[in-house]
Write a protein that holds these residues in place. Structure first.
Motif, short mmCIF file in Angstrom:
data_model
loop_
_atom_site.label_atom_id
_atom_site.label_comp_id
_atom_site.label_asym_id
_atom_site.label_seq_id
_atom_site.Cartn_x
_atom_site.Cartn_y
_atom_site.Cartn_z
N TYR A 9 50.48 9.44 -17.61
CA TYR A 9 50.09 10.60 -16.83
C TYR A 9 51.15 10.82 -15.75
N TYR A 51 49.15 12.61 -11.83
CA TYR A 51 47.76 12.25 -12.11
C TYR A 51 46.83 12.76 -11.02
N ASN A 111 53.14 11.58 -8.70
CA ASN A 111 52.81 10.19 -9.01
C ASN A 111 52.88 9.99 -10.52
N ARG A 129 50.99 7.44 -13.68
CA ARG A 129 50.01 6.43 -14.08
C ARG A 129 50.28 6.09 -15.54
N GLU A 162 49.12 3.69 -18.86
CA GLU A 162 47.94 2.97 -19.34
C GLU A 162 48.22 2.22 -20.64
N TYR A 180 45.99 -0.34 -16.28
CA TYR A 180 46.87 0.74 -15.86
C TYR A 180 47.75 0.28 -14.71
N TRP A 181 48.87 1.00 -14.56
CA TRP A 181 49.81 0.83 -13.47
C TRP A 181 49.96 2.20 -12.83
N TYR A 182 50.05 2.23 -11.49
CA TYR A 182 50.01 3.51 -10.78
C TYR A 182 51.07 3.50 -9.70
N TRP A 183 51.94 4.49 -9.68
CA TRP A 183 52.96 4.67 -8.65
C TRP A 183 52.62 5.94 -7.89
N ASN A 184 52.19 5.77 -6.64
CA ASN A 184 51.70 6.91 -5.88
C ASN A 184 52.00 6.73 -4.40
#
Length: 173
Positions: free
Chosen positions: A118, A121, A152, A154, A156, A161-165
């Motif tokens: 994503y 996201y 950002n 995301r 999965e 999941y990994w999220y860069w925000n």
């Protein structure tokens, strides 16, 4: 070699021509059509088109990220090309990713295959790419996405999941 007038191999006896080189400054291959002629131009390379000095040429250039099977990833970028051939000699034009887009590369050093990506996201411009990125020491070149101050990503893999925000983009061409 001596060539009789009108038979010079440099111009085939035709009137002088001018050229415009479109430089692909992007990390992906570009399809350029100009004056009815099409070329595929690799990253860092140029596509050169010739025409009558002073004449107008029109066309488009497009590029996007692609999967190994050729499916588009992210957005396609398009440039409208309206240029006049120089009166003599060559000229060049750099085709640059606009600052309101960014190109995403992902390095998957986890032990899981990423299957969904994503970008932006939860934002109005959210996009989803169904992909397969196995663990690797080599970054995956993905695609072009709208650049926002709160962009950002995301990634999965099943329920993980990994999220860069946020991404803290530079907004530089």
């Amino acid at each position: 070699n001596i060539w009789p007038c009108g038979n010079n191999p440099g111009n085939g006896g035709n009137s002088a021509s001018a050229s415009i080189a479109f430089n692909n400054t992007t990390p992906t291959t570009m399809a350029i059509t100009f004056g009815g002629v099409s070329r595929s131009v690799a990253p860092g390379q140029s596509g050169t088109f010739t025409g009558e000095p002073g004449s107008q040429g029109n066309g488009t250039a497009t590029t996007s990220g692609k999967t190994s099977s050729g499916t588009q990833v992210g957005n396609q970028l398009t440039w409208t090309l309206n240029y006049t051939f120089p009166q003599s000699g060559p000229t060049s034009v750099d085709l640059v990713v606009p600052s309101n887009y960014f190109f995403l590369r992902v390095l998957n050093r986890s032990s899981y295959t990423i299957t969904k990506l994503y970008v932006n996201y939860g934002l109005q411009g959210q996009s989803l790419d169904n992909i397969s990125m196995a663990p690797s020491d080599i970054a995956y070149n993905l695609g072009y996405y709208p650049a926002y101050s709160n962009s950002n990503v995301r990634a999965e893999s099943g329920n993980l999941y990994w999220y860069w925000n946020p991404l803290n983009l530079s907004f530089i061409n």
